[in-house]
Motif scaffolding. Structure first.
Motif, short mmCIF file in Angstrom:
data_model
loop_
_atom_site.label_atom_id
_atom_site.label_comp_id
_atom_site.label_asym_id
_atom_site.label_seq_id
_atom_site.Cartn_x
_atom_site.Cartn_y
_atom_site.Cartn_z
N VAL A 33 50.40 47.08 30.56
CA VAL A 33 50.02 45.53 31.43
C VAL A 33 50.41 45.29 32.92
O VAL A 33 49.27 45.10 33.92
CB VAL A 33 50.80 44.56 30.74
N ARG A 34 51.20 47.05 33.19
CA ARG A 34 51.47 47.07 34.81
C ARG A 34 49.54 46.94 35.36
O ARG A 34 49.35 47.48 36.34
CB ARG A 34 52.81 48.19 34.55
N ALA A 35 49.22 48.39 34.47
CA ALA A 35 48.00 48.58 35.67
C ALA A 35 46.70 47.69 35.60
O ALA A 35 46.21 47.66 36.25
CB ALA A 35 47.45 49.95 34.12
N GLY A 36 46.93 47.22 33.97
CA GLY A 36 46.39 45.80 34.20
C GLY A 36 46.14 44.76 35.41
O GLY A 36 45.31 43.82 36.14
N GLY A 37 47.68 44.86 35.63
CA GLY A 37 47.89 43.40 36.59
C GLY A 37 47.14 44.27 38.25
O GLY A 37 46.63 42.97 39.26
N VAL A 38 47.73 45.41 38.23
CA VAL A 38 46.92 46.00 39.28
C VAL A 38 45.82 45.58 39.81
O VAL A 38 44.58 45.32 40.82
CB VAL A 38 47.06 48.28 39.84
N LEU A 39 45.02 45.87 38.36
CA LEU A 39 43.35 45.79 38.66
C LEU A 39 43.03 44.87 38.46
O LEU A 39 41.74 44.03 38.99
CB LEU A 39 42.95 46.12 36.98
N ALA A 40 43.61 43.33 37.63
CA ALA A 40 43.06 41.98 38.24
C ALA A 40 43.27 41.11 39.74
O ALA A 40 42.77 40.73 40.23
CB ALA A 40 44.57 41.06 36.81
N SER A 41 44.69 42.15 39.91
CA SER A 41 44.71 42.13 41.88
C SER A 41 43.57 41.99 42.13
O SER A 41 43.13 41.82 43.44
CB SER A 41 46.56 42.59 42.01
N ALA A 42 43.60 43.99 42.29
CA ALA A 42 41.87 44.21 42.62
C ALA A 42 41.19 43.38 42.69
O ALA A 42 39.56 43.19 44.14
CB ALA A 42 41.92 45.34 42.58
N GLY A 43 40.64 43.27 41.32
CA GLY A 43 39.89 41.76 40.92
C GLY A 43 39.91 40.81 41.86
O GLY A 43 38.56 40.35 42.79
N GLY A 44 41.10 39.98 41.79
CA GLY A 44 41.07 39.01 42.81
C GLY A 44 41.14 39.29 43.71
O GLY A 44 40.41 37.98 44.52
N LEU A 45 41.69 39.91 44.68
CA LEU A 45 41.43 40.39 46.70
C LEU A 45 39.94 40.54 47.10
O LEU A 45 39.77 40.24 47.59
CB LEU A 45 42.01 41.35 46.92
N LEU A 46 39.48 41.40 45.82
CA LEU A 46 37.86 41.30 45.80
C LEU A 46 37.29 40.13 45.92
O LEU A 46 36.08 39.74 46.36
CB LEU A 46 37.16 41.93 44.72
N ILE A 47 37.67 39.24 44.67
CA ILE A 47 37.16 37.51 44.86
C ILE A 47 37.51 37.22 46.15
O ILE A 47 36.47 36.30 47.16
CB ILE A 47 37.32 36.90 44.30
N VAL A 48 38.63 37.07 47.17
CA VAL A 48 39.08 36.59 47.92
C VAL A 48 37.76 37.15 49.19
O VAL A 48 37.25 36.17 50.17
CB VAL A 48 40.36 36.56 48.12
N ALA A 49 38.06 38.39 49.31
CA ALA A 49 37.34 39.30 50.60
C ALA A 49 35.91 39.30 50.28
O ALA A 49 35.01 39.30 51.06
CB ALA A 49 38.12 40.20 50.62
N ALA A 50 35.61 38.84 49.43
CA ALA A 50 33.91 39.46 49.28
C ALA A 50 33.40 38.70 50.05
O ALA A 50 32.99 37.38 50.56
CB ALA A 50 34.00 39.12 47.73
#
Length: 159
Positions: A33-50
């Motif tokens: 879940v910690r690794a998933g949280g990092v992936l999800a956070s990276a995905g969210g940042l990508l969405i926001v900054a895309a």
């Protein structure tokens, strides 16, 4: 693009759930879940900054990949909890299904009041919470080792 984003999210979530048991068996629920949280956070940042829709699609894919095993692991943890696991499972079910109904409207409401970018900033912040919050999924040693539920004292089982 909205349909493609939903599809990217759902497909990566489905794929991750298909292999999730093997990943959890190898790394444990907390690390997964910690690794998933990092992936999800990276995905969210990508969405926001895309700056381009293709990047945002990748972000939605990472978001789905990152959160895929969280709910199944929450149900599993509830099943191991306390003297009334049925009540704990019902509580998890109530929270997850209610949030599943409310989240799209909340994201839309926040987007209406501010911007779609700000609504995904909030989603990203919540995804970041998975990293420290994963500790609640720690499997008790007794359950992890498959030993009997009887107490162990001085290296010997007690009836």
């Amino acid at each position: 693009m909205a349909a493609a984003s939903t599809t990217a999210f759902a497909c990566t979530m489905a794929a991750a759930r298909l292999v999730g048991d093997r990943v959890v068996a190898r790394f444990g629920p907390v690390r997964t879940v910690r690794a998933g949280g990092v992936l999800a956070s990276a995905g969210g940042l990508l969405i926001v900054a895309a700056g381009h829709p293709a990047l945002a699609l990748g972000g939605f894919g990472l978001l789905g990949l990152g959160i895929a095993v969280v709910v199944p692991l929450a149900f599993a943890a509830a099943g191991r909890s306390g003297p009334a696991p049925g009540q704990a499972i019902a509580g998890v079910a109530t929270l997850t299904y209610t949030s599943g109904l409310i989240a799209p409207s909340a994201i839309g409401g926040i987007a209406q009041a501010t911007s779609l970018t700000m609504s995904f900033v909030l989603v990203t912040a919540l995804a970041c919470g998975l990293v420290p919050g994963a500790r609640v999924l720690r499997v008790p040693r007794r359950a992890a080792s498959g030993s009997s539920p009887r107490a162990v004292a001085g290296g010997r089982e007690r009836p």
